[in-house]
Design an enzyme around this catalytic site. Structure first.
Site, PDB file in Angstrom:
ATOM      1  N   PHE A   1      27.890 -15.929   9.877  1.00 42.33           N
ATOM      2  CA  PHE A   1      26.468 -16.012   9.529  1.00 42.33           C
ATOM      3  C   PHE A   1      26.363 -16.377   8.056  1.00 42.33           C
ATOM      4  O   PHE A   1      27.336 -16.240   7.302  1.00 42.33           O
ATOM      5  CB  PHE A   1      25.800 -14.655   9.794  1.00 42.33           C
ATOM      6  CG  PHE A   1      24.792 -14.682  10.929  1.00 42.33           C
ATOM      7  CD1 PHE A   1      25.106 -15.270  12.138  1.00 42.33           C
ATOM      8  CD2 PHE A   1      23.531 -14.097  10.775  1.00 42.33           C
ATOM      9  CE1 PHE A   1      24.183 -15.286  13.182  1.00 42.33           C
ATOM     10  CE2 PHE A   1      22.609 -14.111  11.812  1.00 42.33           C
ATOM     11  CZ  PHE A   1      22.930 -14.706  13.015  1.00 42.33           C
TER      12      PHE A   1
ATOM     13  N   GLN B   1      11.106 -13.275   3.141  1.00 42.20           N
ATOM     14  CA  GLN B   1      12.108 -14.275   3.518  1.00 42.20           C
ATOM     15  C   GLN B   1      11.514 -15.364   4.398  1.00 42.20           C
ATOM     16  O   GLN B   1      10.825 -15.073   5.362  1.00 42.20           O
ATOM     17  CB  GLN B   1      13.245 -13.598   4.279  1.00 42.20           C
ATOM     18  CG  GLN B   1      14.293 -14.576   4.773  1.00 42.20           C
ATOM     19  CD  GLN B   1      15.565 -13.860   5.183  1.00 42.20           C
ATOM     20  OE1 GLN B   1      15.654 -13.312   6.272  1.00 42.20           O
ATOM     21  NE2 GLN B   1      16.538 -13.842   4.300  1.00 42.20           N
TER      22      GLN B   1
ATOM     23  N   HIS C   1      12.698 -18.108   6.913  1.00 44.35           N
ATOM     24  CA  HIS C   1      13.879 -18.496   7.691  1.00 44.35           C
ATOM     25  C   HIS C   1      13.967 -20.018   7.685  1.00 44.35           C
ATOM     26  O   HIS C   1      12.959 -20.685   7.877  1.00 44.35           O
ATOM     27  CB  HIS C   1      13.764 -17.968   9.122  1.00 44.35           C
ATOM     28  CG  HIS C   1      15.052 -18.014   9.874  1.00 44.35           C
ATOM     29  ND1 HIS C   1      15.618 -19.195  10.309  1.00 44.35           N
ATOM     30  CD2 HIS C   1      15.906 -17.033  10.246  1.00 44.35           C
ATOM     31  CE1 HIS C   1      16.757 -18.909  10.916  1.00 44.35           C
ATOM     32  NE2 HIS C   1      16.954 -17.612  10.895  1.00 44.35           N
TER      33      HIS C   1
ATOM     34  N   LEU D   1      11.462 -18.913  16.200  1.00 46.76           N
ATOM     35  CA  LEU D   1      12.766 -18.886  15.525  1.00 46.76           C
ATOM     36  C   LEU D   1      13.852 -19.628  16.304  1.00 46.76           C
ATOM     37  O   LEU D   1      13.973 -19.486  17.505  1.00 46.76           O
ATOM     38  CB  LEU D   1      13.214 -17.438  15.339  1.00 46.76           C
ATOM     39  CG  LEU D   1      14.533 -17.303  14.588  1.00 46.76           C
ATOM     40  CD1 LEU D   1      14.321 -17.522  13.111  1.00 46.76           C
ATOM     41  CD2 LEU D   1      15.167 -15.960  14.839  1.00 46.76           C
TER      42      LEU D   1
ATOM     43  N   GLU E   1      19.953 -18.455  13.234  1.00 49.82           N
ATOM     44  CA  GLU E   1      21.001 -18.882  12.313  1.00 49.82           C
ATOM     45  C   GLU E   1      22.341 -18.998  13.054  1.00 49.82           C
ATOM     46  O   GLU E   1      23.241 -19.739  12.638  1.00 49.82           O
ATOM     47  CB  GLU E   1      21.109 -17.828  11.210  1.00 49.82           C
ATOM     48  CG  GLU E   1      22.074 -18.136  10.119  1.00 49.82           C
ATOM     49  CD  GLU E   1      21.847 -17.220   8.920  1.00 49.82           C
ATOM     50  OE1 GLU E   1      20.673 -17.029   8.523  1.00 49.82           O
ATOM     51  OE2 GLU E   1      22.828 -16.693   8.397  1.00 49.82           O
TER      52      GLU E   1
ATOM     53  N   ARG F   1      19.960 -17.702   3.222  1.00 50.49           N
ATOM     54  CA  ARG F   1      18.719 -18.257   3.764  1.00 50.49           C
ATOM     55  C   ARG F   1      17.810 -18.817   2.682  1.00 50.49           C
ATOM     56  O   ARG F   1      17.162 -19.850   2.882  1.00 50.49           O
ATOM     57  CB  ARG F   1      17.975 -17.179   4.546  1.00 50.49           C
ATOM     58  CG  ARG F   1      18.671 -16.895   5.844  1.00 50.49           C
ATOM     59  CD  ARG F   1      17.942 -15.880   6.670  1.00 50.49           C
ATOM     60  NE  ARG F   1      18.678 -15.715   7.922  1.00 50.49           N
ATOM     61  CZ  ARG F   1      18.403 -14.804   8.840  1.00 50.49           C
ATOM     62  NH1 ARG F   1      17.403 -13.960   8.653  1.00 50.49           N
ATOM     63  NH2 ARG F   1      19.099 -14.723   9.944  1.00 50.49           N
TER      64      ARG F   1
ATOM     65  N   HIS G   1       9.460 -14.976   7.823  1.00 54.51           N
ATOM     66  CA  HIS G   1      10.334 -14.340   8.813  1.00 54.51           C
ATOM     67  C   HIS G   1      10.503 -12.842   8.597  1.00 54.51           C
ATOM     68  O   HIS G   1      10.515 -12.066   9.539  1.00 54.51           O
ATOM     69  CB  HIS G   1      11.696 -15.023   8.741  1.00 54.51           C
ATOM     70  CG  HIS G   1      12.709 -14.504   9.714  1.00 54.51           C
ATOM     71  ND1 HIS G   1      12.485 -14.482  11.069  1.00 54.51           N
ATOM     72  CD2 HIS G   1      13.961 -13.988   9.538  1.00 54.51           C
ATOM     73  CE1 HIS G   1      13.556 -13.986  11.686  1.00 54.51           C
ATOM     74  NE2 HIS G   1      14.453 -13.667  10.773  1.00 54.51           N
TER      75      HIS G   1
ATOM     76  N   ARG H   1      17.605 -11.202   2.298  1.00 59.22           N
ATOM     77  CA  ARG H   1      18.395 -10.496   3.313  1.00 59.22           C
ATOM     78  C   ARG H   1      19.405 -11.432   3.970  1.00 59.22           C
ATOM     79  O   ARG H   1      19.081 -12.574   4.273  1.00 59.22           O
ATOM     80  CB  ARG H   1      17.454  -9.964   4.393  1.00 59.22           C
ATOM     81  CG  ARG H   1      18.148  -9.450   5.618  1.00 59.22           C
ATOM     82  CD  ARG H   1      17.177  -8.845   6.604  1.00 59.22           C
ATOM     83  NE  ARG H   1      16.438  -9.827   7.368  1.00 59.22           N
ATOM     84  CZ  ARG H   1      16.838 -10.337   8.525  1.00 59.22           C
ATOM     85  NH1 ARG H   1      18.008 -10.011   9.041  1.00 59.22           N
ATOM     86  NH2 ARG H   1      16.079 -11.193   9.183  1.00 59.22           N
TER      87      ARG H   1
END
Ligand code: FAD
Length: 551
Positions: A112, A225, A227, A237, A240, A271, A335, A370
């Site tokens: 990730f 955040q 995304h 969404l 990721e 991100r 997000h 995050r």
């Protein structure tokens, strides 16, 4: 008056994990405005982090989390989470979570963004679904009382101590006071303050506003955040995990443009870096109809069907694109709220008897940005900690019956809303608020845009004092719930704007065009927003730095 030892507001992963970790002899209740398994946690796709790999370590996980959050996270909290993560993952497994497996039969892990190691455990691209359903089974086994479709409107705080909540029974209509020795807020995120968001429509920041109204500070709210990959038009969404499995990002020239922004990490940079890069490509005319392209074709049909079945279906249903054959048009979208109700490591707020965990809280794990997979982890680690600590507290204190004063006040607030025959429609103000936040609080911010947002927000708040409901009934009055949510959204928006305007630097998800550099000298500190009659009062608090000096 209804009584429980512990009342948990929210039945997402944090709330249910809290309930399941309380001892059986305590009388525990969970309240949720929707059925528990409709909570937004169910939508989590990509996975949950833990250093369970042979060559991985909690120290490496803690370092990646600290660095990814641009050193604004509190390192004692980060270390506690990363250290406890492997045991919590094994606990989930024993509860029956069906994690995907590697060729040796061990829990599989995928790479990730921002992580130096493949440490994201997953269940295909439906990880939240798998964990939330297993947790619901545990909730039933533990025989916790569940108030399904009840909406909390206020916290009862008397003599500086939290003594329960006021809640509206959505199905039958009617307001109730529920007394408790301890209350845990687990109400999730607030990204519906933006018009386009990956969040469920119920993610309206209620718990943050409830605590704020009760006098608790909200921490680091300016850090929202975006995304990098949300579907064109709808903002749904695209995990990721799609990039984790090897997906490329392309601009209109067919170029993998991440090589100019993060040559080493490429599509798996943090991100905030990837979102900023995509926004720049689009702004500088290298986008494709307001988007960039996420190309998965080279992964092949079999891998897409095995690892990413849900996002394939979402792309087909909502963008008319089959990722096996064509790239998916994506753009950044709101997000996740990194900030929230300020708590300590054991989820305690400044008000005795009031705890908070999950996305609504800010223990301060994520700092300015995050890492993907760390939020589900936060809900299980700190949900468990909240349940344990609230139980200890409830066993130690003696119960004191609260007065009926707040119930009367809240009844009056609802009566006024119901009675008004002329005024502003809820949906109209909510749409305008969302559009305004999209325009001024998005990826690029500046003093000018933030001041415009502040002025517009004051006008919206003023108009919202005269809301009119089209539905005057008591039974399942969603119009009433939306009106109450709107008031909370306005509170949350106000703290985001105030924090963003004051923070004259760029860090993680907060990018100021007029202050493009990170400024540790002045801004390596937490923002605390405290409610006053004239708006949020900002105070600042130091960041806890223990193991990793800022670099
Ligand atoms: C589409 C999507 C995908 C994601 N994917 C990942 C991922 O792969 N990995 C990861 O780590 N994170 C992911 N995240 C983030 C993560 O899923 C969330 O941060 C997390 O699940 C939040 O859990 P929670 O328990 O705090 O809140 P939620 O699951 O949102 O639950 C909130 C609960 O509070 C209740 N509630 C709220 N207000 C009230 C009120 N006033 N009265 C009564 N009840 C109320 C709701 O009914 C609900 O039960 C994703 C988020 C989204 C939106």
């Amino acid at each position: 008056m209804i009584y429980h030892d512990i009342v948990i507001v929210g039945a997402g992963l944090a709330g249910m994990r809290a309930a399941v970790s309380t001892p059986a002899h305590l009388n525990v209740a969970v309240l949720s405005k929707v059925h528990p398994v409709r909570s937004h946690s169910v939508a989590a796709q990509g996975g949950i982090n833990a250093a369970i790999g042979e060559h991985d370590s909690w120290e490496a996980h803690a370092f990646d989390t600290t660095k990814g959050g641009v050193f604004l996270g509190d390192q004692d909290a980060i270390i506690a989470m990363c250290r406890e993560a492997p045991d919590d993952i094994l606990a989930l497994e024993r509860m029956g979570v069906i994690f995907s497996r590697d060729e040796h039969g061990r829990i599989a892990q995928r790479p990730f963004g921002g992580a130096g190691f493949p440490r994201t455990c997953y269940a295909a691209d439906r990880t939240g679904h798998a964990i939330l359903h297993a947790m619901y089974e545990q909730l039933l086994k533990r025989a916790v009382t569940v108030y399904e479709e009840w909406y909390v409107t206020a916290l009862i705080v008397e003599d500086g101590v939290c003594r329960g909540v006021i809640a509206w029974d959505i199905l039958h209509g009617g307001l109730h006071a529920i007394a408790a020795k301890a209350v845990i807020l687990a109400t999730g995120g607030s990204s519906r303050v933006f018009l386009t968001s990956t969040n469920a429509v119920i993610n309206t920041g209620d718990g943050m506003a409830l605590a704020y109204r009760a006098g608790v500070a909200l921490k680091d709210m300016e850090f929202v955040q975006f995304h990098p990959s949300t579907l064109k038009h709808t903002g749904i969404l695209i995990t990721e995990g799609a990039r984790g499995e090897g997906g490329y990002l392309l601009n209109t020239l067919g170029e993998r443009f991440m090589k100019r922004y993060a040559p080493e990490q490429m599509e798996l940079a943090t991100r905030s870096t990837v979102s900023l890069a995509i926004a720049r490509e689009i702004a500088e005319g290298r986008g494709v109809d307001g988007c960039v392209l996420l190309d998965l074709r080279h992964l092949g049909r079999a891998r897409i069907l095995e690892r990413l079945p849900q996002i394939r279906q979402l792309a087909i249903d909502f963008a008319g694109v089959d990722p096996i054959e064509s790239p998916i048009p994506v753009r950044p979208g709101a997000h996740y709220q990194m900030g929230g109700v300020s708590t300590n490591l054991w989820t305690e707020t400044e008000i005795p008897g009031l705890f908070a965990a999950g996305e609504c809280a800010c223990v301060s794990i994520h700092g300015a940005n995050r890492l993907g997979g760390n939020s589900l982890l936060e809900t299980v680690v700190f949900g468990r900690r909240a349940g344990q600590r609230a139980a200890e507290y409830a066993e130690a204190v003696t119960f004191r019956q609260p007065s009926q004063a707040l119930l009367r006040d809240e009844q009056q607030r609802i009566d006024q809303l119901m009675k008004r025959t002329y005024g502003e429609h809820v949906w109209k103000i909510r749409d305008e608020l969302g559009a305004m936040m999209n325009q001024h609080l998005g990826i690029f911010r500046s003093r000018e845009s933030l001041q415009a947002a502040q002025a517009q927000l004051q006008r919206l708040k003023h108009r919202a004092t005269r809301l009119v409901l089209q539905d005057k009934g008591r039974i399942f009055n969603t119009n009433l719930i939306q009106a109450l949510e709107l008031e909370f959204l306005l509170d949350v928006a106000e703290t985001i704007i105030a924090g963003a305007l004051a923070r004259e630097e760029s860090r993680g998800a907060h990018y100021r065009e007029d202050f493009p550099k990170r400024d540790d000298e002045r801004w390596l500190r937490h923002t605390l927003a405290i409610r006053t009659e004239s708006g949020p009062l900002l105070r600042y608090a130091p960041v806890t730095i223990t193991k990793f000096p800022p670099t």
